[in-house]
Each structure stands twice: as structure tokens, then as C-alpha cells.
Design an enzyme around this catalytic site. Structure first.
Site, PDB file in Angstrom:
ATOM      1  N   GLY A  98      -4.504  -4.191  -3.559  1.00 52.46           N
ATOM      2  CA  GLY A  98      -5.445  -2.985  -4.078  1.00 52.46           C
ATOM      3  C   GLY A  98      -4.422  -1.827  -4.335  1.00 52.46           C
ATOM      4  O   GLY A  98      -4.068  -1.678  -3.107  1.00 52.46           O
ATOM      5  N   HIS A  99      -4.734  -1.761  -5.426  1.00 51.79           N
ATOM      6  CA  HIS A  99      -3.973  -0.481  -6.344  1.00 51.79           C
ATOM      7  C   HIS A  99      -5.196   0.636  -6.533  1.00 51.79           C
ATOM      8  O   HIS A  99      -5.784   0.719  -7.694  1.00 51.79           O
ATOM      9  CB  HIS A  99      -2.876  -1.140  -7.148  1.00 51.79           C
ATOM     10  CG  HIS A  99      -1.837  -1.825  -6.512  1.00 51.79           C
ATOM     11  ND1 HIS A  99      -1.428  -2.701  -7.650  1.00 51.79           N
ATOM     12  CD2 HIS A  99      -1.870  -3.066  -5.927  1.00 51.79           C
ATOM     13  CE1 HIS A  99      -0.293  -3.136  -7.239  1.00 51.79           C
ATOM     14  NE2 HIS A  99      -0.838  -3.622  -5.652  1.00 51.79           N
TER      15      HIS A  99
ATOM     16  N   ASP B 113       1.605  -1.371  -0.238  1.00 52.22           N
ATOM     17  CA  ASP B 113      -0.141   0.359   0.020  1.00 52.22           C
ATOM     18  C   ASP B 113       1.175   1.129  -0.102  1.00 52.22           C
ATOM     19  O   ASP B 113       0.541   2.429   0.578  1.00 52.22           O
ATOM     20  CB  ASP B 113      -0.776   0.348   1.013  1.00 52.22           C
ATOM     21  CG  ASP B 113      -2.033  -0.962   1.330  1.00 52.22           C
ATOM     22  OD1 ASP B 113      -2.427  -1.600  -0.212  1.00 52.22           O
ATOM     23  OD2 ASP B 113      -2.221  -1.614   2.267  1.00 52.22           O
ATOM     24  N   GLU B 114       1.827   1.482  -0.426  1.00 57.03           N
ATOM     25  CA  GLU B 114       2.560   2.921  -0.628  1.00 57.03           C
ATOM     26  C   GLU B 114       1.967   3.349  -1.491  1.00 57.03           C
ATOM     27  O   GLU B 114       2.901   4.092  -1.718  1.00 57.03           O
ATOM     28  CB  GLU B 114       4.451   1.667  -0.725  1.00 57.03           C
ATOM     29  CG  GLU B 114       4.527   0.872   0.102  1.00 57.03           C
ATOM     30  CD  GLU B 114       4.217  -0.142  -0.065  1.00 57.03           C
ATOM     31  OE1 GLU B 114       4.095  -0.738  -1.136  1.00 57.03           O
ATOM     32  OE2 GLU B 114       5.437  -1.044   0.707  1.00 57.03           O
TER      33      GLU B 114
ATOM     34  N   GLN C   1       1.812  -6.668  -3.053  1.00 59.79           N
ATOM     35  CA  GLN C   1       2.531  -6.076  -1.730  1.00 59.79           C
ATOM     36  C   GLN C   1       3.813  -5.469  -1.622  1.00 59.79           C
ATOM     37  O   GLN C   1       3.790  -4.910  -2.184  1.00 59.79           O
ATOM     38  CB  GLN C   1       2.364  -8.101  -0.852  1.00 59.79           C
ATOM     39  CG  GLN C   1       1.208  -8.642  -1.189  1.00 59.79           C
ATOM     40  CD  GLN C   1       0.539  -8.937  -2.831  1.00 59.79           C
ATOM     41  OE1 GLN C   1       1.442  -9.505  -3.343  1.00 59.79           O
ATOM     42  NE2 GLN C   1      -0.846  -8.528  -2.621  1.00 59.79           N
TER      43      GLN C   1
ATOM     44  N   LYS D 186       1.731   1.891  -5.367  1.00 61.23           N
ATOM     45  CA  LYS D 186       2.525   1.189  -6.736  1.00 61.23           C
ATOM     46  C   LYS D 186       1.293   1.844  -7.277  1.00 61.23           C
ATOM     47  O   LYS D 186       1.754   1.883  -8.856  1.00 61.23           O
ATOM     48  CB  LYS D 186       2.712  -0.040  -6.071  1.00 61.23           C
ATOM     49  CG  LYS D 186       3.367  -0.590  -5.256  1.00 61.23           C
ATOM     50  CD  LYS D 186       3.622  -1.856  -4.356  1.00 61.23           C
ATOM     51  CE  LYS D 186       2.178  -2.116  -4.252  1.00 61.23           C
ATOM     52  NZ  LYS D 186       2.132  -2.517  -3.378  1.00 61.23           N
TER      53      LYS D 186
HETATM   54  P1  GDP Z   1      -0.744   0.016  -3.484  1.00 61.34           P
HETATM   55  O1  GDP Z   1      -1.310  -1.027  -3.060  1.00 61.34           O
HETATM   56  O2  GDP Z   1       0.770   0.052  -3.935  1.00 61.34           O
HETATM   57  O3  GDP Z   1      -1.427   0.453  -4.412  1.00 61.34           O
HETATM   58  O4  GDP Z   1      -1.493   1.591  -2.722  1.00 61.34           O
HETATM   59  P2  GDP Z   1      -2.672   1.541  -2.466  1.00 61.34           P
HETATM   60  O5  GDP Z   1      -3.022   1.880  -3.284  1.00 61.34           O
HETATM   61  O6  GDP Z   1      -3.350   0.748  -1.569  1.00 61.34           O
HETATM   62  O7  GDP Z   1      -3.121   2.975  -1.191  1.00 61.34           O
HETATM   63  C1  GDP Z   1      -2.484   4.144  -1.399  1.00 61.34           C
HETATM   64  C2  GDP Z   1      -3.002   5.124  -1.453  1.00 61.34           C
HETATM   65  O8  GDP Z   1      -2.478   6.297  -1.342  1.00 61.34           O
HETATM   66  C3  GDP Z   1      -4.397   4.830  -2.248  1.00 61.34           C
HETATM   67  O9  GDP Z   1      -5.220   5.590  -1.595  1.00 61.34           O
HETATM   68  C4  GDP Z   1      -3.487   6.394  -3.450  1.00 61.34           C
HETATM   69  O10 GDP Z   1      -4.513   7.273  -4.076  1.00 61.34           O
HETATM   70  C5  GDP Z   1      -2.865   7.328  -2.299  1.00 61.34           C
HETATM   71  N1  GDP Z   1      -2.037   7.443  -3.181  1.00 61.34           N
HETATM   72  C6  GDP Z   1      -1.046   7.316  -3.387  1.00 61.34           C
HETATM   73  N2  GDP Z   1       0.482   8.615  -3.258  1.00 61.34           N
HETATM   74  C7  GDP Z   1       0.012   9.219  -3.037  1.00 61.34           C
HETATM   75  C8  GDP Z   1       0.419  10.941  -2.787  1.00 61.34           C
HETATM   76  O11 GDP Z   1       0.969  11.436  -3.205  1.00 61.34           O
HETATM   77  N3  GDP Z   1      -0.135  11.317  -1.450  1.00 61.34           N
HETATM   78  C9  GDP Z   1      -1.607  10.952  -1.362  1.00 61.34           C
HETATM   79  N4  GDP Z   1      -2.094  11.810   0.161  1.00 61.34           N
HETATM   80  N5  GDP Z   1      -1.751   9.631  -1.295  1.00 61.34           N
HETATM   81  C10 GDP Z   1      -1.373   8.985  -2.293  1.00 61.34           C
HETATM   82  P1  IMO Z   2      -1.025  -4.682  -2.539  1.00 62.33           P
HETATM   83  O1  IMO Z   2      -0.790  -5.140  -3.464  1.00 62.33           O
HETATM   84  C1  IMO Z   2      -1.474  -4.761   2.043  1.00 62.33           C
HETATM   85  C2  IMO Z   2      -1.230  -8.720   3.525  1.00 62.33           C
HETATM   86  C3  IMO Z   2      -2.309  -9.407   4.322  1.00 62.33           C
HETATM   87  C4  IMO Z   2      -2.328  -9.869   5.510  1.00 62.33           C
HETATM   88  C5  IMO Z   2      -1.129 -10.880   5.104  1.00 62.33           C
HETATM   89  C6  IMO Z   2      -0.830 -12.168   4.099  1.00 62.33           C
HETATM   90  O2  IMO Z   2      -2.307  -3.589  -2.255  1.00 62.33           O
HETATM   91  O3  IMO Z   2       0.139  -3.533  -1.577  1.00 62.33           O
HETATM   92  P2  IMO Z   2      -2.408 -12.452   2.021  1.00 62.33           P
HETATM   93  O4  IMO Z   2      -3.873 -13.106   1.543  1.00 62.33           O
HETATM   94  O5  IMO Z   2      -1.917 -12.219   1.145  1.00 62.33           O
HETATM   95  O6  IMO Z   2      -2.083 -14.680   2.614  1.00 62.33           O
HETATM   96  O7  IMO Z   2      -2.647 -12.053   3.648  1.00 62.33           O
HETATM   97  O8  IMO Z   2      -0.120  -9.767   3.524  1.00 62.33           O
HETATM   98  N1  IMO Z   2      -1.384  -8.097   1.948  1.00 62.33           N
HETATM   99  C7  IMO Z   2      -1.037  -6.591   1.825  1.00 62.33           C
HETATM  100  N2  IMO Z   2      -0.974  -6.543   2.421  1.00 62.33           N
HETATM  101  N3  IMO Z   2      -1.603  -4.732   0.540  1.00 62.33           N
HETATM  102  C8  IMO Z   2      -1.272  -5.889   0.074  1.00 62.33           C
HETATM  103  O9  IMO Z   2      -1.128  -5.823  -1.183  1.00 62.33           O
HETATM  104  C9  IMO Z   2      -0.930  -6.799   0.846  1.00 62.33           C
HETATM  105  N4  IMO Z   2      -1.613  -8.483   0.114  1.00 62.33           N
HETATM  106  C10 IMO Z   2      -1.762  -9.006   0.898  1.00 62.33           C
HETATM  107  O10 IMO Z   2      -3.018  -7.682   5.447  1.00 62.33           O
HETATM  108  O11 IMO Z   2      -1.210  -9.357   6.661  1.00 62.33           O
HETATM  109 MG    MG Z   3      -2.850  -1.424  -1.698  1.00 61.79          MG
END
Ligand code: GDP
Ligand code: IMO
Ligand code: MG
Length: 427
Positions: free
Chosen positions: A40-41, A13-14, A223, A16
């Protein structure tokens, strides 16, 4: 042009999805190489927000070919529903390529994931419940079902029966659950065959040919580094290799063809699910990060655990991935703190430790050693260049860069495509 890898440097969830989407317009292929719909991106394009789970974020760029590599585990029902959802919103999904060697998540994998977590009780991993672990376990155990099996009814039936012979014993005798009928699973899977057939090909060949033709290939990790089954905080990890090496095994592209590895790094830290997290906050700062950063899981809707930036982890990510660059995201979220603590080392049983300990016991005992950096109060969202940032924000980035071992080449100052400061071009 050598291939690029873009991966999570922390616990997922950085950002990506946003980073991949940003490059999507300039690359020819975007490839998912591991994980499944546990990811979840989030991608924000103008006033439209997309949540992608299985499809590579490049699908939102019209000229980019999205690829699901052999290392991904694919829930066919989820894939088809995600494709349908995007098509309904006017996104062209026809270019998708799906590896015939990718493994399928079937209903029994999802069931096994849920019941085994329940069985673990308070020792559970906190998985996403999407069947990821059991599907990779079957792959390694050589009883998995692959995408190509959908096109040979007799082989599919044999494989499903063999897998269920064993699993039904476990379900009935260990978990007190009803057995799953093989015929039903086979019938359901066969129902996906024609719908998926047009996407399936030898993605390894396609990607290597593309690289031979000087096309640009981007690998998008799911992840993050600390969730890697080999290099993460085992056993509180996912069951695949999000780290850079996974891009090779999960796609059939050799390491000599990869030129750049970009680590996506949040300006603070979050984690979903169980497991150690040294800089985790349980106070109002943690609540504030969660609220301002919108830190709620895209896949499961769970609140994300939040904490300060951890430079030990960032350094570790540089090491195990051979990172060439960082993309520092969500810097804007840190506006409004007078001082921002950054973890520079750990104290473990009275000793100062500068590198991530390999021992699980040590990591569970790790207490963060903080350095305080001055904060800022200005809104960063309109910043277009590094110089547009207030001095303290620039210093924060520079300090993180120095501690983390690779240059910060881009900075996110908001969720939108254009809310990015590019310092060094990625392409
Ligand atoms: P991923 O799984 O690495 O793709 O990240 P997620 O989508 O799960 O979580 C990142 C969240 O931060 C999302 O809601 C993005 O829309 C949001 N996001 C990404 N980059 C930035 C940023 O630079 N600033 C802010 N405020 N939100 C961001
Ligand atoms: P993105 O791509 C954050 C975590 C789950 C759990 C562990 C194992 O959005 O960064 P799993 O269902 O994969 O066997 O669960 O990994 N986990 C994530 N945490 N972002 C994700 O994906 C994740 N995918 C799995 O919460 O701790
Ligand atoms: Mg995510």
C-alpha cells in the site's frame, strides 16, 4: 545510466511510494519487482491522494513507463480495478507493461491465505489476506499460473485443474471447506485475458534495451528488508525478496547494471502484522507516533505498531542491500518530544549485541539499548534545505546517519511531493 533501486529499510510503509513518485518525473521506467497487492503506497500530489497497491508509483508521472516485472504476483481483478480507478481520476495508464512471466493470484490463493491464517490461530503471521504466500508457494512448487497462460485456454485449464486437484483435497480434508470448481476459475481468468493482453510483453527485454539506450530505470520495492523471506524476521515475513537482489531476479536485469540502492528509512519504526519488534512502544508515546504519523495500514486499515528508531536494523539494511543512500522520511512527525530515544544496540540475555542476531530466539529476546537524543519543538514542514532544520533535528539526522552506515541523501518533512529536503541528488 545505471539503474537505481529504491526499497524499504525496515518493516514496510517507510514512504516508498512518495520517494518513487518524487523521482518519477526524472526517470523513464519505474519497475515493481516483487510482492503484489499486499503493498500500500500512498502518494500525495497537490491536494490529491493516491493509494497504489499493485501499480508502480511511477504511473502518476506522465512520461514514465510503469512496469510490473516477472517477480510480482498479480491479482488480475485488483490490477484492472486499480487501473480503472486511476483512469477515472484522469491518470493515463496506457503505458503500463506487464511481464508475461508474472504469476497470477487466483481466487483459490486468496482463499488458502485466509483459511491457513485462521488455522494457525494465535500463531498466525497476520498476512494481508491477499493470497501472496500461497501464490509464491505455487510458483516455487511449479504449479503456478502465469500471466501468459491466460492466452492459451487449454494450457490454462490443465494448469488450474492440476493445482486444484491438490488444493481441493487440502481445502476439504484439512480446512473443512468446499472444493473450488476448476471450470469456474478458468472462466473467470479467461475473462481477464483480452483486458490485459495489450499490456503484456517481455519486460526483461524492454528493460535491458532501455538500459542499453541510457534510459533511467528505477526499481520500486514493496514491503521492506525485515519482511524479506530470506533476510527478514522469518517466519513473520512476506513471501518474496524486497531486498536489492530481488530487483534482479524479479526483473531480469543483472546486478552489474544497478548503480545505486536507496533505502527508505522512517525516522522511527512501524510494523504491521505479527512478529518481533524490539523498539515497539505500548505507551502514550506509541499512541502519539501513531496519531501524528497517521500510522494506519493503506491495504488492510490495521493500526500499525509503532516504536522508536532502531539503528541496528538500519545497519543491517545497509549490509544486506549494499545501500548507497538513505531517504529518511517522516522526520516532521518527531516534532514535540523533549528527548527522543534511539536504539543503538540490543541486550540479549545479559549481553550487548551491536548487529542483528541471525538467531530467531535471540531476536525474540532482544531488548533495546537506548541513547537519548535532544528533541525539538519547531514545525519542520516548511523546511527546504538541511540548514532550515532546527539544530537538534539536524543533529538527530547526523546521529542516525552515523549509526546506520550510509549517507542520508534526502529527508521527508511531510507527505507532499515538495515536502522533501534533497541533500545529495539521486540522479
Ligand atoms: P510505503 O508503503 O512505503 O509507500 O508507505 P505508506 O504509503 O504505506 O506509508 C507512508 C505514509 O507516510 C503515507 O501516508 C505517506 O503519505 C506518508 N509520508 C511519506 N513521507 C512522509 C514524510 O516525510 N512526512 C510525513 N508526515 N508523512 C510522510
Ligand atoms: P508496503 O509495500 C507493511 C506484512 C503483513 C504481514 C506479513 C506477511 O506498503 O510497505 P503477506 O500478505 O505479504 O503474506 O503478509 O507482511 N506486509 C506489510 N507490512 N507494509 C507492506 O507493504 C506489507 N506487505 C505485507 O502485515 O505481517
Ligand atoms: Mg505501505
Amino acid at each position: 545510466m545505471p539503474a537505481l533501486v529504491l526499497l524499504g529499510a525496515q518493516w514496510g510503509d517507510e514512504g516508498k511510494g512518495k520517494a518513487t513518485d518524487l523521482l518519477g518525473g526524472s526517470v523513464d521506467y519505474v519497475v515493481r519487482y516483487q510482492g503484489g497487492n499486499n503493498a500500500g503506497h500512498t502518494v500525495v500530489v497537490g491536494d490529491q491522494k493516491y493509494a497504489l497497491h499493485l501499480l508502480p508509483s511511477g504511473i502518476l508521472s506522465p512520461d514514465c513507463v510503469p512496469v510490473i516485472g516477472n517477480g510480482v504476483v498479480v491479482d488480475p481483478a485488483v490490477l484492472l480495478s486499480e487501473l480503472r480507478g486511476l483512469e477515472e481520476r484522469g491518470v493515463d495508464t496506457s503505458k503500463l507493461l506487464l511481464s508475461g512471466n508474472a504469476h497470477l493470484i487466483t481466487p483459490y490463493h486468496t482463499t488458502m491465505d485466509k483459511v491457513s491464517e485462521r488455522f494457525l490461530g494465535k500463531r498466525k503471521i497476520g498476512t494481508t489476506g491477499r493470497g501472496i504466500g500461497p501464490t509464491y508457494a505455487d510458483k516455487i512448487n511449479r504449479v503456478g499460473i502465469r500471466v501468459q497462460d491466460l492466452f492459451d485456454e487449454s494450457i490454462l485449464a490443465q494448469k488450474v485443474e492440476a493445482a486444484l486437484d491438490q488444493k481441493n483435497q487440502i481445502l476439504a480434508k484439512l480446512y473443512n471447506r468446499r472444493a473450488i470448481a476448476a471450470e469456474q476459475v478458468v472462466e473467470e481468468l479467461l475473462g481477464y485475458a483480452d483486458k490485459l493482453r495489450g499490456y503484456v510483453c517481455d519486460t526483461t527485454l524492454v528493460l535491458n534495451d532501455a538500459l542499453d539506450e541510457d534510459k533511467v530505470v528505477l526499481f520500486e520495492g514493496g514491503q521492506g528488508t525485515l519482511l524479506d523471506v530470506d533476510h527478514g524476521t522469518y517466519p513473520f515475513v512476506t513471501s518474496s525478496n524486497p531486498t536489492a537482489g530481488g530487483a534482479c531476479t524479479g526483473s531480469g536485469v543483472g546486478p552489474t547494471r544497478i548503480g545505486r540502492v536507496i533505502g527508505i528509512l522512517k525516522a522511527y519504526t512501524t510494523r504491521v502484522g505479527a512478529g518481533p519488534f524490539p523498539t515497539e512502544l505500548f505507551d502514550e508515546d506509541g499512541e502519539k507516533l501513531r496519531a501524528i504519523g497517521g500510522e494506519r495500514g493503506v491495504t488492510t486499515g490495521r493500526d500499525r505498531r509503532c516504536g522508536w528508531f532502531d539503528a541496528v536494523i538500519a545497519r543491517y539494511a545497509t549490509r544486506v542491500n549494499g545501500l548507497t543512500d538513505f531517504f529518511l522520511t517522516k522526520l516532521d512527525v518527531l516534532t514535540g518530544w523533549e528527548r527522543i530515544p534511539v536504539c543503538v544496540a540490543y541486550e540479549i540475555d545479559g549481553r550487548r549485541v551491536d548487529e542483528l542476531p541471525y538467531s530467531q530466539t535471540d531476536f525474540h529476546h532482544a531488548k533495546p539499548v537506548y541513547e537519548m537524543l535532544p528533541g525539538w519543538s519547531e514545525d519542520l514542514s516548511g523546511a527546504k534545505t538541511f540548514e532550515d532544520l532546527p539544530k537538534n533535528a539536524r543533529d538527530y539526522v547526523k546521529a542516525l546517519e552515523e549509526m546506520s552506515g550510509a549517507p542520508v541523501s534526502a529527508i521527508g518533512v511531510g507527505p507532499g511531493r515538495d515536502e522533501t529536503i534533497q541533500i545529495n541528488p539521486f540522479l
